[in-house]
Design a protein around this motif. Structure first.
Motif, short mmCIF file in Angstrom:
data_model
loop_
_atom_site.label_atom_id
_atom_site.label_comp_id
_atom_site.label_asym_id
_atom_site.label_seq_id
_atom_site.Cartn_x
_atom_site.Cartn_y
_atom_site.Cartn_z
N ARG A 1 0.82 -1.21 0.00
CA ARG A 1 0.00 0.00 0.00
C ARG A 1 0.85 1.26 0.00
NH1 ARG A 1 -4.30 -0.53 4.72
NH2 ARG A 1 -4.43 1.72 4.26
N HIS A 2 2.10 1.16 0.40
CA HIS A 2 2.98 2.34 0.38
C HIS A 2 4.01 2.24 -0.75
CE1 HIS A 2 4.94 5.86 2.18
NE2 HIS A 2 6.07 5.29 1.81
N TYR A 3 4.77 1.18 -0.76
CA TYR A 3 5.92 1.11 -1.67
C TYR A 3 5.55 0.77 -3.10
CZ TYR A 3 8.74 1.47 2.52
OH TYR A 3 9.31 1.93 3.68
N ASP A 4 4.35 0.25 -3.31
CA ASP A 4 3.90 -0.02 -4.67
C ASP A 4 2.92 1.04 -5.18
OD1 ASP A 4 5.44 -2.26 -5.11
OD2 ASP A 4 3.90 -3.68 -4.47
N LEU A 5 2.90 2.20 -4.52
CA LEU A 5 2.03 3.29 -4.97
C LEU A 5 2.31 3.63 -6.43
CD1 LEU A 5 1.93 5.92 -2.08
CD2 LEU A 5 -0.05 4.92 -3.24
N SER A 6 3.57 3.90 -6.73
CA SER A 6 3.97 4.27 -8.08
C SER A 6 5.48 4.48 -8.09
CB SER A 6 3.27 5.55 -8.55
OG SER A 6 3.88 6.05 -9.72
N ALA B 1 7.07 5.63 -10.50
CA ALA B 1 7.28 6.92 -11.16
C ALA B 1 7.10 8.08 -10.17
CB ALA B 1 6.31 7.08 -12.33
N MET B 2 6.15 7.94 -9.26
CA MET B 2 5.93 8.99 -8.27
C MET B 2 7.14 9.16 -7.37
SD MET B 2 5.06 9.74 -4.84
CE MET B 2 4.26 8.32 -4.09
N PHE B 3 7.67 8.06 -6.85
CA PHE B 3 8.86 8.14 -6.01
C PHE B 3 10.05 8.71 -6.78
CE2 PHE B 3 6.50 5.02 -3.44
CZ PHE B 3 6.70 5.55 -2.18
N SER B 4 10.14 8.37 -8.05
CA SER B 4 11.26 8.87 -8.86
C SER B 4 11.24 10.37 -9.02
CB SER B 4 11.23 8.20 -10.25
OG SER B 4 11.37 6.81 -10.16
N LEU C 1 12.68 11.59 -5.12
CA LEU C 1 13.92 11.03 -4.57
C LEU C 1 15.10 11.41 -5.45
CD1 LEU C 1 12.73 7.43 -3.55
CD2 LEU C 1 12.88 9.48 -2.12
N ASP C 2 16.31 11.26 -4.93
CA ASP C 2 17.50 11.55 -5.72
C ASP C 2 17.72 10.42 -6.72
OD1 ASP C 2 20.25 9.91 -4.69
OD2 ASP C 2 18.47 9.79 -3.42
N PRO C 3 18.66 10.55 -7.66
CA PRO C 3 18.85 9.53 -8.70
C PRO C 3 19.19 8.14 -8.17
CG PRO C 3 19.88 11.58 -9.38
CD PRO C 3 19.43 11.78 -7.96
N THR C 4 19.71 8.01 -6.94
CA THR C 4 19.97 6.68 -6.40
C THR C 4 18.70 5.98 -5.95
OG1 THR C 4 20.27 7.34 -4.07
CG2 THR C 4 22.20 7.53 -5.54
N LEU C 5 17.57 6.72 -5.90
CA LEU C 5 16.29 6.21 -5.40
C LEU C 5 16.45 5.61 -3.99
CD1 LEU C 5 14.27 4.64 -8.36
CD2 LEU C 5 14.12 6.90 -7.33
N THR C 6 17.15 6.31 -3.15
CA THR C 6 17.32 5.88 -1.76
C THR C 6 16.26 6.55 -0.90
OG1 THR C 6 19.70 5.68 -2.14
CG2 THR C 6 18.95 5.70 0.13
N TYR C 7 15.41 5.73 -0.28
CA TYR C 7 14.26 6.22 0.47
C TYR C 7 14.50 6.03 1.97
CZ TYR C 7 9.22 6.94 1.41
OH TYR C 7 8.00 7.41 1.86
N PRO D 1 3.15 18.96 -10.62
CA PRO D 1 2.46 18.79 -11.92
C PRO D 1 2.74 17.43 -12.56
CG PRO D 1 3.38 20.99 -11.76
CD PRO D 1 3.91 20.24 -10.58
N GLN D 2 3.98 16.96 -12.48
CA GLN D 2 4.31 15.65 -13.05
C GLN D 2 3.66 14.53 -12.24
OE1 GLN D 2 6.29 18.27 -12.57
NE2 GLN D 2 8.24 18.09 -13.65
N ILE D 3 3.64 14.67 -10.90
CA ILE D 3 3.03 13.64 -10.06
C ILE D 3 1.52 13.61 -10.28
CG2 ILE D 3 2.62 12.95 -7.67
CD1 ILE D 3 5.38 14.18 -7.00
N ALA D 4 0.90 14.79 -10.38
CA ALA D 4 -0.53 14.84 -10.66
C ALA D 4 -0.85 14.16 -11.98
CB ALA D 4 -1.01 16.29 -10.66
N GLY D 5 0.06 14.29 -12.94
CA GLY D 5 -0.14 13.66 -14.24
C GLY D 5 -0.15 12.14 -14.18
N LEU D 6 0.32 11.58 -13.07
CA LEU D 6 0.29 10.13 -12.89
C LEU D 6 -1.04 9.64 -12.34
CD1 LEU D 6 3.83 9.75 -11.26
CD2 LEU D 6 3.20 9.17 -13.61
N GLY D 7 -1.94 10.60 -12.03
CA GLY D 7 -3.28 10.23 -11.57
C GLY D 7 -3.57 10.50 -10.11
#
Length: 425
Positions: A150-155, A157-160, A163-169, A384-390
């Motif tokens: 429910r959290h980590y599979d949200l999107s 693309a949204m996390f990207s 987050l920084d290019p390493t995608l470290t959360y 705006p980019q995140i909203a574009g994901l729905g």
């Protein structure tokens, strides 16, 4: 009471049924107002409600719809304040940063002042407005997968987007004073700080060429990739399916597919022995009932002479004991089934249920506050980019509040982030 301000936001009821205005209860509404007056007596912030100002000045919040705001607080003390923000019942004043506003509230809930927060008669009535954790958030194998998804599979693309290019959360590790000048926290510095954090974990675990490494809760594989670049052999496990797919792509893009195996696997089902077991900010999703199982699994996976490094978000032990059975806003909207441990609880569990000894080797609380400020700024800039994901505006408010609320907790010292070295006794 009348609504003095026009609604600035109104959630879609079909999408957000939990934010439908609760039935008004005059007794609970009066109780919520009395609690606000009591808390605001020495609060270094200002609450503007029904054209009256409460508090001692400082960061200001404006209540747009006093009725729903008080109804939510009166109905659910654990979630009402945050839900009122999601619903648009209040906002920080235009010149106030949301985290700056939340810091004084976080300071009031620190362990040192908890006994003075409310009078004894009010504390005795907390059960009326405090909810217990629901049974459907149990962290057995099936429940843990559902909670994490429910959290980590949200999107991905949204996390990207933030987050920084390493995608470290998880908390970065800044070389300079992390607490200094939060307003100037820069996205450009984040990747270097995240790599420094990853290296600090690998160094503490003694990971080098030929090391066999297990990464429990691998995220988007930044730690696994960094370990493989040292020449280690890595097994990276997660129970978030979309996260696992992206982790595999990132490992391939980094050219280390021959050294890293990603598996969609619960930590309880892992087999084999490893020279180093690593787990970064995953224990928060384990659940108190499963802490002995989690640390027992780490112990069983360690080869003779092996060590583990666990990075964990923690709270003071007294606060953990006081809140561990309550259902909080974060559990309801962000991390279902989650619970933050204390360092004392971790050391107690490892001592009583395993042969491991847990030692704190680094504190990253101030670093996490800075990390969260950068993430929130990036999230807002890329909305705006995140909203574009729905995702809708209520989701935006939810994540802004989550990131600001977390930042405030670390700045107030209510939360800390620690790296622990676990060795066999």
């Amino acid at each position: 009471m009348t609504d003095l301000y026009p609604a600035v936001h109104q959630p879609v009821a079909e999408t957000w049924p939990s934010l439908v205005r609760p039935r008004s209860n005059p007794v609970r509404r009066a109780g919520a107002l009395a609690a606000i007056r009591f808390i605001a007596r020495d609060l270094p912030a200002t609450i503007v409600l029904d054209n009256r100002r409460y508090g001692q000045g400082g960061p200001e919040m404006q209540v747009h719809r006093s009725g729903p705001f008080l109804d939510r607080l009166g109905q659910d003390a654990g979630s009402g304040f945050g839900e009122a923000y999601l619903a648009g019942d209040w906002d920080p004043s235009p010149e106030t940063d949301l985290a700056d506003l939340l810091v004084p509230f976080a300071e009031r809930f620190s362990s040192e002042r908890d006994s003075h927060l409310l009078p004894k008669w009010a504390q005795s009535l907390r059960w009326l407005v405090t909810r217990s954790q629901p049974g459907d958030q149990e962290n057995d194998r099936a429940g843990a997968r559902e909670n994490v998804s429910r959290h980590y599979d949200l999107s991905n693309a949204m996390f990207s987007e933030f987050l920084d290019p390493t995608l470290t959360y998880s908390a970065a590790y800044f070389a300079a004073d992390a607490a200094a000048e939060l307003a100037t926290a820069s996205y450009d510095e984040l990747s270097y700080a995240q790599l420094r954090k990853l290296d600090s974990i690998l160094d503490a675990a003694g990971v080098r060429a030929g090391s066999r490494v297990l990464d429990i809760g691998c995220g988007w594989a930044s730690l696994a990739i960094r370990a493989a670049q040292r020449g280690a052999w890595v097994t990276a496990i997660t129970i978030a399916s979309q996260q696992a797919l992206m982790a595999q792509r990132r490992i391939a893009d980094a050219g280390v597919s021959d050294r890293v195996q990603v598996a969609l696997r619960d930590y309880r089902d892992q087999i084999g022995e490893f020279d180093a077991v690593l787990s970064v900010e995953m224990i928060e999703a384990v659940g108190e009932n499963y802490w002995p199982v989690y640390f027992g699994a780490i112990e069983r996976r360690l080869a003779p002479g092996g060590v583990a490094v666990v990075q964990a978000i923690v709270m003071p032990h007294e606060r953990m004991l006081a809140t561990r059975n309550t259902f909080t806003w974060v559990q309801k909207y962000i991390f279902p089934g989650g619970l933050l441990p204390s360092v004392h609880a971790i050391q107690e569990v490892t001592a009583q249920h395993t042969g491991l000894q847990a030692q704190v080797i680094r504190h990253l609380g101030a670093d996490y506050a800075r990390t969260l400020r950068i993430w929130r700024n990036r999230f807002i800039d890329h909305w705006p980019q995140i909203a574009g994901l729905g995702f809708d505006d209520t989701f935006r408010r939810m994540w802004e509040f989550y990131l600001a609320y977390s930042e405030a907790g670390f700045r107030a010292g209510y939360l800390d982030d620690v790296q622990l070295l676990l060795t066999k006794r």
